[in-house]
Design an enzyme around this catalytic site. Structure first.
Site, PDB file in Angstrom:
ATOM      1  N   LYS A 166       0.903  -1.153  -0.063  1.00  0.00           N
ATOM      2  CA  LYS A 166       0.025   0.169  -0.105  1.00  0.00           C
ATOM      3  C   LYS A 166       0.717   1.261  -0.043  1.00  0.00           C
ATOM      4  O   LYS A 166       2.186   1.232   0.356  1.00  0.00           O
ATOM      5  CB  LYS A 166      -0.895   0.076   1.221  1.00  0.00           C
ATOM      6  N   TYR A 220      16.214  30.241   8.470  1.00  0.00           N
ATOM      7  CA  TYR A 220      14.983  30.805   9.081  1.00  0.00           C
ATOM      8  C   TYR A 220      15.138  31.069  10.403  1.00  0.00           C
ATOM      9  O   TYR A 220      15.275  29.924  11.244  1.00  0.00           O
ATOM     10  CB  TYR A 220      13.840  30.171   8.544  1.00  0.00           C
TER      11      TYR A 220
END
Ligand SMILES: *Cc1c(COP(=O)(O)O)cnc(C)c1O
Length: 370
Positions: free
Chosen positions: A41, A262
């Site tokens: 999956k 940042y």
């Protein structure tokens, strides 16, 4: 492998299909008489189901599980007719006919799904294959104990359903000390005792390691195939499957006191060398690895410093001589030295999430699997 990459991509992801097949064989050997399926999956946990499933088929695997019916439909043409493909979510309302049309077997999780599939079988005028899931403690999918009793009391509810398998799913199999394992085993055995005799399946990857009581007729490993450690806190017996290498796109020397990235979450305590690598949280390099991740250059650990950006990370590369690490150099972000589980631990998550987050901007290549 060369130090420099031949691609314009920001990172190179190598998936070792032979290692996946070896892991499948190792799990099968551990199962003794029971069969070993493969859970593919979510694009085989991010590694590429279109490559992984056929390689496992060639290795001898004949049972494949996905979550959605559409995942199964896209894999069906790649597998031999003797392979069974199961959709764990069963059928969305109204989509039942897709299953026999494409040779996909639904896992029936509710009385509603069972009724809709039974009605479809009636319209077809023949029995259609399905799996029945019973809930033994996850409270997520599958018939509850009272719902199972309704099925037991009324044999008509299974009319036209060719039961291939009864299954359930373990809550915390990676923790062998959890009492929930035994409790679920007992509930599962009790449920099987109420139903017609049919093949049974309980174990995921970790469940295989709980011992033969948990093996039944078919095991459903996913994560361990892809190298994730099946037993928490123990040595990982699985082969490593991925190597992710990010490309350096700039280097710079900074003075002590210079802050990086940042929000200036990291400040150099001494003169340092910073390498900027072209992988960021948009590529699944999780932002929680800010100031916590580790990369490696030829075995030398290089810490992630500052915040992870969307498209880049910054590493403290001071430990590598300046003439050795340059623009174009490849840095290991996940490799046998720094496996998926170790990355996950630093990120505060599990290996499963690291794998399924792997980005689609990577240049992917596959080893083996023939
Ligand atoms: C995902 C899943 C598996 C595979 O679990 P792993 O822990 O990855 O081995 C097996 N069964 C069900 C029902 C699942 O949802």
């Amino acid at each position: 492998m060369s130090k420099h990459s031949q691609t314009n991509a920001g990172a190179v992801l190598v998936v070792d299909l032979d290692a996946i097949c070896n892991n499948w064989r190792a799990l099968r050997a551990r199962l003794g008489g029971a069969q070993c399926a493969a859970v593919v999956k979510a694009d085989a946990y991010g590694l590429g189901a279109q490559r992984v499933a056929p390689a496992l088929y060639r290795a001898g695997c004949r049972h494949f599980f996905v979550a959605h019916v559409d995942e199964a439909i896209s894999l069906r043409p790649l597998l031999g007719a003797d392979a069974s493909l199961y959709a764990l979510h069963g059928s969305p309302p109204g989509a039942e006919a897709e299953f026999p049309a494409h040779g996909v077997v639904p896992v029936l999780n509710s009385l509603r799904q069972l009724a809709a599939f039974r009605a479809l079988a009636q319209r077809h005028g023949k029995a259609l294959p399905a799996v029945l899931q019973v809930d033994t403690g996850m409270a997520r999918l599958g018939l509850s104990a009272p719902e199972l009793e309704q099925v037991v009391a009324d044999a008509g509810l299974l009319q036209g359903v060719e039961l291939k398998l009864v299954m359930s799913h373990l809550v915390s199999a990676e923790d062998p000390s959890s009492p929930t394992n035994r409790l679920q085993l007992e509930r599962f055995r009790a449920a099987l005792g109420r139903l017609p005799t049919v093949a049974a399946s309980l174990a995921n990857s970790s469940g295989i390691f709980l011992g033969p009581d948990y093996h039944f007729d078919l095991a459903r490993p996913g994560a361990a195939l892809y190298g994730v450690a099946p037993v928490g806190g123990a040595d990982n017996p699985m082969q490593s499957v991925i190597r992710l290498r990010g490309k350096v796109i700039q280097t710079r020397s900074i003075d002590a006191g210079t802050a990086v990235g940042y929000n200036h979450r990291w400040t150099a305590a001494k003169p340092s060398r910073i390498a900027t690598v072209a992988v960021g949280y948009a590529d699944g390099y999780l932002r929680s690895l800010s100031n916590r991740g580790t990369a490696h250059f030829e075995g030398i650990p290089l810490p992630v410093v500052g915040n992870v950006s969307m498209d880049t990370i910054t590493l403290d590369a001071s430990a590598v001589p300046e003439d050795q690490l340059q623009e174009g150099s490849l840095i290991d972000l996940a490799c046998p030295l720094n496996p998926v589980d170790a990355v996950a631990e630093r990120a505060g998550t599990i290996g499963y999430e690291i794998l399924t987050s792997l980005g689609n901007r990577y240049a992917r290549s596959y080893l083996g699997g023939e």
